[in-house]
Design a protein around this motif. Structure first.
Motif, mmCIF file in Angstrom:
data_model
loop_
_atom_site.group_PDB
_atom_site.id
_atom_site.type_symbol
_atom_site.label_atom_id
_atom_site.label_comp_id
_atom_site.label_asym_id
_atom_site.label_seq_id
_atom_site.Cartn_x
_atom_site.Cartn_y
_atom_site.Cartn_z
ATOM 1 N N TYR A 1 0.870 -1.179 0.000
ATOM 2 C CA TYR A 1 0.000 0.000 0.000
ATOM 3 C C TYR A 1 0.903 1.223 0.000
ATOM 4 O O TYR A 1 1.964 1.225 0.623
ATOM 5 N N ASP A 2 0.458 2.300 -0.668
ATOM 6 C CA ASP A 2 1.171 3.567 -0.511
ATOM 7 C C ASP A 2 0.582 4.303 0.687
ATOM 8 O O ASP A 2 -0.316 3.781 1.369
ATOM 9 N N VAL A 3 1.048 5.494 0.964
ATOM 10 C CA VAL A 3 0.592 6.225 2.154
ATOM 11 C C VAL A 3 -0.893 6.581 2.083
ATOM 12 O O VAL A 3 -1.522 6.798 3.115
ATOM 13 N N ALA A 4 -1.462 6.614 0.884
ATOM 14 C CA ALA A 4 -2.895 6.906 0.729
ATOM 15 C C ALA A 4 -3.749 5.641 0.787
ATOM 16 O O ALA A 4 -4.968 5.712 0.712
ATOM 17 N N GLY A 5 -3.089 4.468 0.905
ATOM 18 C CA GLY A 5 -3.821 3.212 0.984
ATOM 19 C C GLY A 5 -4.059 2.542 -0.356
ATOM 20 O O GLY A 5 -4.761 1.539 -0.445
ATOM 21 N N LYS A 6 -3.476 3.078 -1.423
ATOM 22 C CA LYS A 6 -3.630 2.497 -2.765
ATOM 23 C C LYS A 6 -2.779 1.229 -2.873
ATOM 24 O O LYS A 6 -1.621 1.209 -2.454
ATOM 25 N N SER A 7 -3.347 0.189 -3.466
ATOM 26 C CA SER A 7 -2.627 -1.072 -3.669
ATOM 27 C C SER A 7 -1.644 -0.940 -4.826
ATOM 28 O O SER A 7 -2.003 -0.448 -5.906
ATOM 29 N N LEU A 8 -0.418 -1.384 -4.578
ATOM 30 C CA LEU A 8 0.656 -1.331 -5.568
ATOM 31 C C LEU A 8 1.479 -2.601 -5.468
ATOM 32 O O LEU A 8 1.234 -3.445 -4.611
ATOM 33 N N ASN A 9 2.488 -2.689 -6.310
ATOM 34 C CA ASN A 9 3.430 -3.802 -6.275
ATOM 35 C C ASN A 9 4.844 -3.270 -6.143
ATOM 36 O O ASN A 9 5.173 -2.234 -6.736
ATOM 37 N N SER B 1 7.481 -0.809 4.919
ATOM 38 C CA SER B 1 7.215 -1.119 6.320
ATOM 39 C C SER B 1 6.425 -2.418 6.467
ATOM 40 O O SER B 1 5.517 -2.700 5.691
ATOM 41 N N ASP B 2 6.773 -3.156 7.511
ATOM 42 C CA ASP B 2 6.030 -4.371 7.846
ATOM 43 C C ASP B 2 5.073 -4.101 9.008
ATOM 44 O O ASP B 2 4.644 -5.015 9.693
ATOM 45 N N ASP B 3 4.727 -2.838 9.213
ATOM 46 C CA ASP B 3 3.770 -2.473 10.261
ATOM 47 C C ASP B 3 2.379 -2.982 9.926
ATOM 48 O O ASP B 3 1.970 -2.966 8.772
ATOM 49 N N ARG B 4 1.634 -3.368 10.952
ATOM 50 C CA ARG B 4 0.230 -3.733 10.775
ATOM 51 C C ARG B 4 -0.664 -2.528 11.062
ATOM 52 O O ARG B 4 -1.778 -2.449 10.580
ATOM 53 N N ASN B 5 -0.149 -1.601 11.854
ATOM 54 C CA ASN B 5 -0.902 -0.422 12.263
ATOM 55 C C ASN B 5 -0.495 0.764 11.385
ATOM 56 O O ASN B 5 0.615 1.280 11.497
ATOM 57 N N TYR C 1 6.181 2.846 1.722
ATOM 58 C CA TYR C 1 5.132 1.869 1.411
ATOM 59 C C TYR C 1 4.968 0.939 2.599
ATOM 60 O O TYR C 1 5.868 0.774 3.418
ATOM 61 N N GLN C 2 3.799 0.310 2.653
ATOM 62 C CA GLN C 2 3.486 -0.642 3.715
ATOM 63 C C GLN C 2 3.101 -1.963 3.062
ATOM 64 O O GLN C 2 2.316 -1.979 2.093
ATOM 65 N N LEU C 3 3.641 -3.053 3.571
ATOM 66 C CA LEU C 3 3.269 -4.361 3.058
ATOM 67 C C LEU C 3 1.806 -4.649 3.358
ATOM 68 O O LEU C 3 1.318 -4.326 4.448
ATOM 69 N N THR C 4 1.108 -5.248 2.418
ATOM 70 C CA THR C 4 -0.229 -5.751 2.690
ATOM 71 C C THR C 4 -0.056 -6.996 3.565
ATOM 72 O O THR C 4 1.056 -7.519 3.693
ATOM 73 N N PRO C 5 -1.121 -7.508 4.169
ATOM 74 C CA PRO C 5 -0.979 -8.768 4.918
ATOM 75 C C PRO C 5 -0.398 -9.891 4.048
ATOM 76 O O PRO C 5 0.452 -10.658 4.490
ATOM 77 N N GLU C 6 -0.827 -9.951 2.785
ATOM 78 C CA GLU C 6 -0.279 -10.950 1.866
ATOM 79 C C GLU C 6 1.200 -10.657 1.578
ATOM 80 O O GLU C 6 2.008 -11.569 1.431
ATOM 81 N N GLY C 7 1.528 -9.372 1.465
ATOM 82 C CA GLY C 7 2.913 -8.980 1.222
ATOM 83 C C GLY C 7 3.824 -9.349 2.371
ATOM 84 O O GLY C 7 4.965 -9.759 2.172
ATOM 85 N N SER C 8 3.304 -9.233 3.579
ATOM 86 C CA SER C 8 4.093 -9.605 4.755
ATOM 87 C C SER C 8 4.396 -11.102 4.749
ATOM 88 O O SER C 8 5.523 -11.520 5.015
#
Length: 157
Positions: free
Chosen positions: A31-39, A86-90, A108-115
């Motif tokens: 996810y980017d900082v706006a919550g958009k899904s990316l790769n 980031s591997d943050d969940r929050n 960027y933040q990893l999605t749960p699947e990305g983690s």
């Protein structure tokens, strides 16, 4: 004698070979900082050397290394791009840490699947973890600290 452990070991070898030096960067959903899904493979700039900083807001070592990464980014500006994952969940903890640390590069933040994929594809057991990628999108190193990153960059013509 333990067929299941042998099968897991063989799978780990295959995964490790995919993320070894001189292999193409493996994709991770983000996810980017706006919550958009990316790769991951879409956000890593082509044609540049890239340092990918896998970190988390709750990781003290990660936070302590940020000033060194800032210096490295400034020293090699125009030659090296820094991207943090980031591997943050929050999400609020993650964005709060980015703001507090004044990290000027893309976040960027990893999605749960990305983690999960980070553990499976890269066999990473924890953060911080760094990857350096060349302009062709291939992994050139998995340095352990800023001094090693600096040495790699200074050797590049």
């Amino acid at each position: 004698e333990d067929e299941s452990r042998l099968a897991q070991f063989r799978n780990n070898v295959v995964e490790a070979e995919r993320t070894a030096v001189n292999e193409k960067l493996q994709n991770l959903p983000l996810y980017d900082v706006a919550g958009k899904s990316l790769n991951l493979t879409d956000v890593v700039p082509k044609g540049k050397y890239v340092l990918i900083d896998f970190w988390a807001s709750w990781c003290g070592i990660c936070r302590a290394s940020i000033p060194s990464i800032k210096k490295l980014g400034a020293k090699y500006a125009g030659k090296l791009v820094v991207v943090s994952v980031s591997d943050d969940r929050n999400k609020q903890a993650w964005l709060g840490a980015v703001a507090k640390e004044k990290m000027p590069w893309k976040q960027y933040q990893l999605t749960p699947e990305g983690s999960k994929a980070l553990l499976k594809q890269y066999l990473i057991q924890g953060v911080p973890y760094y990857l350096m990628v060349n302009p062709q999108g291939k992994v050139i190193a998995a340095p352990t600290n800023a001094e090693e990153m600096d040495s790699i960059m200074s050797a590049i013509k």
